[in-house]
Scaffold this motif. Structure first.
Motif, PDB file in Angstrom:
ATOM      1  N   VAL A 200       0.870  -1.178   0.000  1.00 19.19           N
ATOM      2  CA  VAL A 200       0.000   0.000   0.000  1.00 19.19           C
ATOM      3  C   VAL A 200       0.903   1.222   0.000  1.00 19.19           C
ATOM      4  O   VAL A 200       1.597   1.499   0.977  1.00 19.19           O
ATOM      5  CB  VAL A 200      -0.943   0.003   1.219  1.00 19.19           C
ATOM      6  N   LYS A 201       0.888   1.944  -1.107  1.00 22.37           N
ATOM      7  CA  LYS A 201       1.861   3.024  -1.288  1.00 22.37           C
ATOM      8  C   LYS A 201       1.484   4.301  -0.558  1.00 22.37           C
ATOM      9  O   LYS A 201       2.340   5.015  -0.050  1.00 22.37           O
ATOM     10  CB  LYS A 201       2.034   3.293  -2.784  1.00 22.37           C
ATOM     11  N   VAL A 202       0.175   4.604  -0.530  1.00 18.69           N
ATOM     12  CA  VAL A 202      -0.247   5.837   0.112  1.00 18.69           C
ATOM     13  C   VAL A 202      -1.757   5.797   0.332  1.00 18.69           C
ATOM     14  O   VAL A 202      -2.490   5.134  -0.409  1.00 18.69           O
ATOM     15  CB  VAL A 202       0.131   7.074  -0.762  1.00 18.69           C
ATOM     16  N   VAL A 203      -2.203   6.483   1.383  1.00 18.41           N
ATOM     17  CA  VAL A 203      -3.632   6.751   1.581  1.00 18.41           C
ATOM     18  C   VAL A 203      -3.797   8.257   1.450  1.00 18.41           C
ATOM     19  O   VAL A 203      -3.150   9.026   2.171  1.00 18.41           O
ATOM     20  CB  VAL A 203      -4.121   6.278   2.967  1.00 18.41           C
ATOM     21  N   ALA A 204      -4.637   8.671   0.493  1.00 14.00           N
ATOM     22  CA  ALA A 204      -4.856  10.099   0.246  1.00 14.00           C
ATOM     23  C   ALA A 204      -6.233  10.500   0.757  1.00 14.00           C
ATOM     24  O   ALA A 204      -7.190   9.737   0.650  1.00 14.00           O
ATOM     25  CB  ALA A 204      -4.746  10.399  -1.249  1.00 14.00           C
ATOM     26  N   GLU A 205      -6.319  11.681   1.314  1.00 10.12           N
ATOM     27  CA  GLU A 205      -7.586  12.177   1.889  1.00 10.12           C
ATOM     28  C   GLU A 205      -7.824  13.607   1.416  1.00 10.12           C
ATOM     29  O   GLU A 205      -6.973  14.475   1.582  1.00 10.12           O
ATOM     30  CB  GLU A 205      -7.518  12.120   3.414  1.00 10.12           C
ATOM     31  N   LEU A 206      -8.990  13.842   0.816  1.00 11.17           N
ATOM     32  CA  LEU A 206      -9.331  15.172   0.296  1.00 11.17           C
ATOM     33  C   LEU A 206      -9.392  16.221   1.406  1.00 11.17           C
ATOM     34  O   LEU A 206      -8.933  17.350   1.235  1.00 11.17           O
ATOM     35  CB  LEU A 206     -10.689  15.096  -0.415  1.00 11.17           C
ATOM     36  N   MET A 207      -9.956  15.828   2.555  1.00 10.39           N
ATOM     37  CA  MET A 207     -10.135  16.781   3.641  1.00 10.39           C
ATOM     38  C   MET A 207      -8.825  16.993   4.404  1.00 10.39           C
ATOM     39  O   MET A 207      -7.912  16.157   4.326  1.00 10.39           O
ATOM     40  CB  MET A 207     -11.216  16.279   4.597  1.00 10.39           C
ATOM     41  N   PRO A 208      -8.727  18.067   5.184  1.00 15.60           N
ATOM     42  CA  PRO A 208      -7.506  18.290   5.980  1.00 15.60           C
ATOM     43  C   PRO A 208      -7.458  17.441   7.252  1.00 15.60           C
ATOM     44  O   PRO A 208      -6.578  17.620   8.089  1.00 15.60           O
ATOM     45  CB  PRO A 208      -7.567  19.782   6.317  1.00 15.60           C
TER      46      PRO A 208
END
Length: 420
Positions: free
Chosen positions: A179-187
């Motif tokens: 799992v390379k990264v978890v991205a989240e739109l919110m801050p």
């Protein structure tokens, strides 16, 4: 065909509501479940962390569900599997369809809505690129891995930091994927703090807040994605793009209460929760139709789902037996403002309420050293300091009947956050 109480959904909410209704003395109960087994989403949640509040021990999802299934079967509460509810009307007539019996109509004395929630679809995200294989909602990937036994990918990017996405980051890692990264739109993360620690930090998986996927590469199968940072307006900032090669993109971008049937019944809906408005008995605007669990508002802990469903089952039983207290009612509205997004319930009858009513709510942002305050017609009656408040963690306040009795003319209760 008639039943005193018809429960739509055989997941944790439906099972707990059925057990409570039987305990309250109702014999004629029917659970309707569209899947081939009881237990709902818990059947695919093989990780632990369930039941700490309800059973005072840590269980997996299937173990938690099994406890309630055992209660239902011990009480010999009938249920029908592989049965889809296609309509409910204001007369509490429930139309169902199944392979064995075709279309049937059931007249219910009371209806308990316990349909749970569904994942927000990718279509709502408008991500540019083709539609190749390798894109899954996190829940679909969880089912494929934990129930069907499939491996869904080897190099993974996860968009969204809801609890399912966080748990799947760990699950994929344990199955040998990267799992390379978890991205989240919110801050801020949409998941529980403990899941960030146990599922990301413990495995060295980076979490990038204020980031989103701006491009998906690959025609037959995903070959890579592009992430970009977003500004306060949630729009990508040019020049911040980062490329990740991957063969799988998991989407964990929120849950939506499953309320098509609720709307068809003419129930008043809440635009913030996407669930029905309810009073302190968890009764909707349609008399005799109750709601509980994730169909009402999305919960973070299944223990609270069971607690809420127990209340719905008990109150539905009182409604059917006509044992609800009679006499003049006194309805008070509950309102959320200044950092609190909503409350459940949205109204309460202070004349006939239980000894206490638990009000649950979520905040709109991450706040530090902020107070939760409650006002009765403008008079502050509660002022509780919290070190951290986060949208991913549900908050609750118990309103006691003894306190409310001192305000006989009360019209409105306001929940808000305050700096001091």
């Amino acid at each position: 065909m008639r039943h005193d109480i018809v429960i739509i959904g055989g997941g944790p909410a439906g099972l707990a509501a059925a057990a409570a209704a039987r305990k309250a003395g109702i014999q004629d109960i029917l659970i309707l479940e569209r899947d081939s087994s009881l237990g709902g989403i818990l059947n695919q949640c093989i990780h632990n962390g369930f039941g700490l509040h309800t059973f005072k021990e840590e269980l997996t999802g299937p173990e938690y569900a099994a406890r309630y299934i055992a209660m239902v079967e011990e009480e010999q509460i009938p249920y029908r599997l592989n049965t889809m509810v296609i309509d409910i009307n204001e007369k509490k007539e429930v139309t169902i369809i199944s392979r064995e019996n075709g279309m049937e109509t059931i007249q219910a004395g009371a209806v308990i809505l316990a349909m749970g929630c569904r994942e927000r679809p990718r279509g709502a995200l408008n991500i540019p690129g083709y539609r190749p294989a390798g894109i899954y909602s996190a829940g679909t990937a969880q089912r494929l891995m934990n129930i069907e036994g499939y491996s869904v990918g080897k190099e993974v990017v996860i968009l969204g930091s809801g609890d399912i996405g966080l748990i799947m980051a760990r699950r994929m890692t344990l199955e040998g994927a990267k799992v390379k990264v978890v991205a989240e739109l919110m801050p801020y993360s949409g998941g529980l703090k403990r899941n960030i620690v146990q599922c990301l930090d413990d495995y060295g998986i980076p979490l990038k807040l204020s980031h989103t996927v701006v491009n998906i590469e690959g025609r037959e199968r995903v070959t890579g994605i592009t992430l970009a940072q977003v500004g306060p307006d949630r729009k990508p900032i040019p020049g911040t793009e980062e490329h990740y090669s991957c063969d799988t993109l998991l989407l964990s971008v929120g849950l939506i209460p499953e309320n098509e049937l609720t709307r068809e019944a003419g129930v008043k809906m809440n635009p913030v929760t996407s669930g029905p408005n309810v009073n302190d008995r968890l009764e909707t605007s349609r008399e005799g139709i109750f709601a509980c669990g994730n169909v009402l508002h999305v919960h973070d802990l299944v223990d609270y789902v069971s607690e809420e469903a127990t209340l719905a089952g008990t109150n539905a039983a009182a409604y059917v037996r006509r044992t609800q207290e009679s006499g003049d009612s006194h309805t008070v509205s509950l309102r959320a403002e200044n950092g609190i997004r909503y409350t459940v319930p949205q109204s309460m009858d202070t004349a006939h309420m239980n000894d206490q009513v638990v009000v649950r709510f979520r905040v709109a942002d991450v706040y530090k050293d902020r107070y939760i305050s409650v006002y009765f017609d403008g008079e502050r009656v509660l002022h509780r300091k919290k070190r951290v408040l986060a949208p991913g963690e549900m908050e609750q306040v118990a309103l006691k009947k003894a306190d409310l009795s001192r305000y006989p003319e009360l019209k409105e209760i306001v929940f808000c956050t305050e700096v001091e």
